[in-house]
Design a protein around this motif. Sequence first.
Motif, short mmCIF file in Angstrom:
data_model
loop_
_atom_site.label_atom_id
_atom_site.label_comp_id
_atom_site.label_asym_id
_atom_site.label_seq_id
_atom_site.Cartn_x
_atom_site.Cartn_y
_atom_site.Cartn_z
N ARG A 1 -8.63 5.17 8.56
CA ARG A 1 -8.25 6.57 8.41
C ARG A 1 -9.41 7.46 8.86
O ARG A 1 -9.98 8.22 8.09
CB ARG A 1 -7.91 6.87 6.96
N ARG B 1 0.76 4.13 -2.76
CA ARG B 1 0.49 5.51 -2.36
C ARG B 1 1.57 6.46 -2.91
O ARG B 1 1.26 7.56 -3.37
CB ARG B 1 0.41 5.60 -0.84
N TRP C 1 -11.80 1.38 5.27
CA TRP C 1 -10.93 2.55 5.21
C TRP C 1 -11.39 3.64 6.14
O TRP C 1 -10.58 4.41 6.65
CB TRP C 1 -10.87 3.07 3.78
N HIS D 1 -7.37 14.01 -3.16
CA HIS D 1 -6.88 13.35 -1.95
C HIS D 1 -6.28 11.99 -2.33
O HIS D 1 -7.00 11.10 -2.78
CB HIS D 1 -8.05 13.16 -0.99
N LYS E 1 1.08 9.74 -5.24
CA LYS E 1 1.53 11.07 -4.83
C LYS E 1 2.48 11.67 -5.86
O LYS E 1 2.41 12.86 -6.18
CB LYS E 1 2.23 10.98 -3.46
N PHE F 1 -7.61 4.20 -2.22
CA PHE F 1 -8.70 3.37 -1.71
C PHE F 1 -9.62 2.90 -2.82
O PHE F 1 -9.98 1.71 -2.89
CB PHE F 1 -9.47 4.16 -0.65
N GLU G 1 0.82 -1.21 0.00
CA GLU G 1 0.00 0.00 0.00
C GLU G 1 0.86 1.26 0.00
O GLU G 1 0.53 2.24 -0.69
CB GLU G 1 -0.94 0.01 1.22
N GLU H 1 -5.36 9.49 -0.69
CA GLU H 1 -5.92 8.35 0.04
C GLU H 1 -7.21 7.86 -0.61
O GLU H 1 -7.49 6.66 -0.65
CB GLU H 1 -6.19 8.77 1.49
#
Lengths: 189, 189
Positions: B168, A130, B164, A146, A134, A152, A126, A148
Amino acid sequence: MKTMTRKEEIVSVASQLFKEKGYNAVSMRDIAQAMGIKAASLYNHITGKQEILSTLILKVAYEFTSGMSSVLDKPTRPLQKIEDLIILHIDVTVNYSEGLAALNNDWMHLENQDLDAFVKMREDYEANFRSIIKEGIEVGEFKPRHPEVILFSILSTLRTLHLWFQKRGKLDVNVLKKDMVEVLIKGMI
Amino acid sequence: MKTMTRKEEIVSVASQLFKEKGYNAVSMRDIAQAMGIKAASLYNHITGKQEILSTLILKVAYEFTSGMSSVLDKPTRPLQKIEDLIILHIDVTVNYSEGLAALNNDWMHLENQDLDAFVKMREDYEANFRSIIKEGIEVGEFKPRHPEVILFSILSTLRTLHLWFQKRGKLDVNVLKKDMVEVLIKGMI
DNA sequence: AAAATCAACTAACAATCGTTAGTTTTGCAG
DNA sequence: CTGCAAAACTAACGATTGTTAGTTGATTTT
């Protein structure tokens, strides 16, 4: 399909039962019956029920980990890496569909070192995913959303692919790859 | 939070345990211990372990079914309906997060009429979702992509939201709604 | 104050669980 | 054939499972 050792047969048969009912709802007697032998005979080939689960899950987890390594090693841009990862998931789904159900639903029933190893592989995977997202945002290749939420959304879809692939087996793999990349990356409008 | 009946307390406590280990890995003695009583005492309030599971799952399933009805009743266009369904899933996730884990992972351990009822609700829900997508494609509101792939991508994401959201929890709900709608509908590039 | 209801308890049940020990059958190499 | 190892078997173990029966004390209703 090459000839299986007896242990591989057990893991294979068990994985199909695990997929339907989950690890805890499948007894050693269930597995034995599905193979046409008695439960005690299983222990000539494996050390216990736990070994079936860890053999199954860690094999698939390793596929993802090594696949991620390949993607990271190539000098491609973030968008291409995401596309490669989508293809990776589809390929693993096709080739290890039984193990994926156990990996997703029963990983928490692993014990000790096996559990630790799995959790670490999953976290690393993960984290790598990520980072790619980014970087894609930083270089302006992706919209500034975002990270995340993007992570997800993509991972949720890819991780449950096996459920849909078996239900709608008619879907051609190459069509699926193409459409999945399009939908996940470009959206629906 | 209003006062709970003892049965509601049991279902609530059990749902948290189910979320972590799954239905079959949680014993009645585990549930009782988490409530500070003995296992046999549970039977003063419930008829059995099955009732806990079915109460939990069918309550959440009904939320989705009635939510879908509301969306279908409104004279909105397909795109707006999809957005409404995304919001519905996020709201249900926030308010029934424990039950969602059981619904996703342990529905197959329902029995008889409860299992039949659940499967029917689920199939109907997916069929309605699929119809909205197909209509959106027909009227040109969505890209002409394989409807099954779109349906699968969105539903997979929404169904695992609860995983999730707990991990988070810092994610603000309104930010999540906005970003989730954007990502799922417009993609990442 | 008496009666009834509620919700906890102890004790135990039959069934099933994963696993072990010891034995018999199977199939192949010499 | 004979011998041996692999792989099946039977039988049983201790532990745990969901659940039931019967009881006790507290609270509420009459």
